[in-house]
Design a protein around this motif. Structure first.
Motif, short mmCIF file in Angstrom:
data_model
loop_
_atom_site.label_atom_id
_atom_site.label_comp_id
_atom_site.label_asym_id
_atom_site.label_seq_id
_atom_site.Cartn_x
_atom_site.Cartn_y
_atom_site.Cartn_z
N GLN A 103 0.80 -1.22 0.00
CA GLN A 103 0.00 0.00 0.00
C GLN A 103 0.84 1.28 0.00
O GLN A 103 0.31 2.36 -0.24
CB GLN A 103 -0.93 0.00 1.21
N SER A 104 2.14 1.17 0.26
CA SER A 104 3.00 2.36 0.28
C SER A 104 3.52 2.66 -1.12
O SER A 104 4.26 1.86 -1.70
CB SER A 104 4.18 2.15 1.24
N SER A 105 3.15 3.80 -1.64
CA SER A 105 3.58 4.18 -2.99
C SER A 105 5.09 4.38 -3.07
O SER A 105 5.68 4.28 -4.16
CB SER A 105 2.87 5.46 -3.43
N PHE A 106 5.72 4.66 -1.95
CA PHE A 106 7.16 4.88 -1.96
C PHE A 106 7.95 3.62 -2.30
O PHE A 106 9.12 3.68 -2.69
CB PHE A 106 7.63 5.42 -0.60
N PHE A 107 7.30 2.45 -2.14
CA PHE A 107 8.00 1.20 -2.42
C PHE A 107 7.54 0.56 -3.74
O PHE A 107 7.86 -0.58 -4.01
CB PHE A 107 7.82 0.23 -1.25
N ASP A 108 6.79 1.34 -4.54
CA ASP A 108 6.43 0.87 -5.87
C ASP A 108 7.69 0.60 -6.69
O ASP A 108 8.65 1.37 -6.63
CB ASP A 108 5.58 1.92 -6.60
N HIS A 109 7.67 -0.49 -7.41
CA HIS A 109 8.77 -0.84 -8.32
C HIS A 109 10.06 -1.23 -7.58
O HIS A 109 11.11 -1.34 -8.22
CB HIS A 109 9.06 0.30 -9.30
N VAL A 110 9.99 -1.41 -6.27
CA VAL A 110 11.15 -1.96 -5.54
C VAL A 110 11.04 -3.48 -5.60
O VAL A 110 10.02 -4.04 -5.20
CB VAL A 110 11.17 -1.48 -4.08
N PRO A 111 12.04 -4.19 -6.10
CA PRO A 111 11.97 -5.64 -6.23
C PRO A 111 11.70 -6.34 -4.90
O PRO A 111 12.12 -5.86 -3.84
CB PRO A 111 13.36 -6.01 -6.77
N GLU A 112 10.98 -7.47 -4.95
CA GLU A 112 10.60 -8.19 -3.75
C GLU A 112 11.79 -8.63 -2.91
O GLU A 112 11.67 -8.77 -1.69
CB GLU A 112 9.76 -9.42 -4.13
N GLN A 113 12.94 -8.86 -3.55
CA GLN A 113 14.11 -9.33 -2.79
C GLN A 113 14.71 -8.25 -1.90
O GLN A 113 15.66 -8.49 -1.17
CB GLN A 113 15.19 -9.88 -3.72
N HIS A 114 14.13 -7.04 -1.92
CA HIS A 114 14.60 -5.95 -1.08
C HIS A 114 13.56 -5.57 -0.02
O HIS A 114 13.71 -4.52 0.63
CB HIS A 114 14.92 -4.72 -1.93
N ILE A 115 12.55 -6.40 0.17
CA ILE A 115 11.45 -6.01 1.06
C ILE A 115 11.05 -7.16 1.98
O ILE A 115 10.88 -8.30 1.54
CB ILE A 115 10.22 -5.57 0.23
N GLY A 116 10.87 -6.85 3.28
CA GLY A 116 10.24 -7.78 4.20
C GLY A 116 11.15 -8.54 5.14
O GLY A 116 12.26 -8.91 4.78
N THR A 117 10.65 -8.76 6.36
CA THR A 117 11.41 -9.51 7.37
C THR A 117 11.62 -10.96 6.94
O THR A 117 12.69 -11.53 7.18
CB THR A 117 10.67 -9.47 8.72
N GLU A 118 10.60 -11.56 6.31
CA GLU A 118 10.74 -12.94 5.85
C GLU A 118 11.85 -13.04 4.81
O GLU A 118 12.63 -13.99 4.81
CB GLU A 118 9.42 -13.44 5.27
N THR A 119 11.95 -12.04 3.92
CA THR A 119 13.03 -12.00 2.94
C THR A 119 14.37 -11.92 3.64
O THR A 119 15.34 -12.60 3.25
CB THR A 119 12.86 -10.78 2.01
N LEU A 120 14.45 -11.10 4.68
CA LEU A 120 15.70 -10.96 5.43
C LEU A 120 16.11 -12.26 6.09
O LEU A 120 17.27 -12.67 6.03
CB LEU A 120 15.54 -9.86 6.49
N ILE A 121 15.15 -12.95 6.71
CA ILE A 121 15.45 -14.23 7.38
C ILE A 121 15.95 -15.25 6.36
O ILE A 121 16.93 -15.96 6.60
CB ILE A 121 14.21 -14.76 8.14
N LYS A 122 15.29 -15.33 5.23
CA LYS A 122 15.72 -16.26 4.18
C LYS A 122 17.13 -15.92 3.71
O LYS A 122 17.94 -16.82 3.43
CB LYS A 122 14.74 -16.23 3.01
N LYS A 123 17.43 -14.64 3.64
CA LYS A 123 18.76 -14.21 3.20
C LYS A 123 19.81 -14.63 4.23
O LYS A 123 20.92 -15.03 3.86
CB LYS A 123 18.78 -12.69 3.01
N ILE A 124 19.48 -14.53 5.49
CA ILE A 124 20.43 -14.89 6.54
C ILE A 124 20.80 -16.36 6.47
O ILE A 124 21.97 -16.73 6.63
CB ILE A 124 19.85 -14.55 7.94
N VAL A 125 19.83 -17.21 6.21
CA VAL A 125 20.10 -18.66 6.20
C VAL A 125 20.39 -19.19 4.81
O VAL A 125 20.58 -20.38 4.63
CB VAL A 125 18.93 -19.46 6.82
N ALA A 126 20.41 -18.29 3.81
CA ALA A 126 20.65 -18.73 2.43
C ALA A 126 22.13 -19.03 2.20
O ALA A 126 22.99 -18.50 2.85
CB ALA A 126 20.17 -17.66 1.44
#
Length: 284
Positions: free
Chosen positions: A261-284
């Motif tokens: 819902q935040s227009s400021f994050f329009d067109h920002v790729p999914e791999q740069h957004i979210g705590t779940e993404t961060l956790i997956k990155k830590i254990v990747a």
């Protein structure tokens, strides 16, 4: 990205909850961590570094699922080493002490963690003082990851009532002490409105990880972001990958909805957004 030994890239595309190979490795490491510590053997973990009031503790709460002390002044006045242990058969509980061997520590409910941290912190460091002695917290839960998270006092230039004149030097020394371990993943926490290029935690991480093989930039306080946030996330000038999180969200679903819902994050790729993404990155 080149992570410490136990964080294998093989699980990168698998959902975090079913990454059983990584989970077994992390579980085994946590079971022997205390013994390894006594032998001065370095083992993997995640260090969270940033300025005072940058959102470090809130980020740790979101990753770990446990509540930590909060307040308007500096609340983390000693390193907090959180050993998360996944045990599907055990009743959720925690052990806490100011020594790494928790065998004889008091068993407490998860709801008592914040008050116990405050109690031990006050014993280790008087109000306004930053201490080097770490607090050791082991948290056993039926769900969630097995990993070690380290929360450090925020980098600051002023202590409460100016009782510790060298507090900036002390907080910087603590960050250096923990991030120099090559087995540590470094999370550099930066609020959305800050100038990322001047973030002291990022500069310190670059001293020990110049190619950013084990460093991630984490953007907090995203509810205050403006149009410049997209350029900050996607900028290549720092050579660092950034992931934006929303620590105020009450669930992963609520966090996802915030970013949608935040227009400021329009067109920002999914791999740069979210705590779940961060956790997956830590254990990747």
């Amino acid at each position: 990205m080149k992570w410490p030994t136990c964080f294998s890239p093989a699980a990168h595309e698998r959902p975090f909850q079913v990454s059983t190979t990584i989970q077994k490795k992390l579980d085994a490491i946590e079971e022997i961590r205390a013994d390894l510590h006594e032998e001065n053997i370095e083992v993997p973990g995640v260090v969270v570094a940033g300025a005072q009031s940058s959102g470090k503790s809130s980020l740790l709460e979101n990753i770990s699922g446990i509540q930590l002390p909060s307040g308007e002044t500096i609340t983390t006045r000693a390193p907090l080493i959180i050993r998360m242990e996944h045990n599907a058969k055990a009743d959720p509980h925690a052990l806490i002490n100011d020594v790494s061997d928790l065998a004889n520590s008091e068993k407490i409910d998860l709801s008592d963690i914040p008050s116990k941290i405050v109690e031990i912190t006050n014993n280790l460091a008087s109000d306004g003082i930053v201490a080097d002695t770490p607090i050791h917290l082991k948290v056993v839960q039926r769900t969630g990851p097995s990993m070690t998270l380290i929360d450090l006092p925020g980098i600051t230039h002023l202590s409460k009532n100016n009782v510790q004149e060298d507090i900036h030097q002390k907080t910087v020394e603590l960050v250096r002490k923990y991030i120099k371990n090559e087995q540590m993943i470094i999370l550099c926490v930066v609020p959305a409105l800050d100038d990322f290029s001047n973030a002291e935690s990022i500069k310190l991480a670059k001293e020990f990880d110049p190619e950013h093989h084990r460093t991630i930039g984490v953007i907090t306080k995203t509810d205050m972001a403006n149009i410049s946030i997209r350029d900050k996330i996607m900028s290549s000038t720092l050579g660092l990958e950034f992931i934006a999180v929303n620590n105020k969200s009450t669930s992963r679903a609520a966090e996802a909805k915030f970013f949608e819902q935040s227009s400021f994050f329009d067109h920002v790729p999914e791999q740069h957004i979210g705590t779940e993404t961060l956790i997956k990155k830590i254990v990747a």
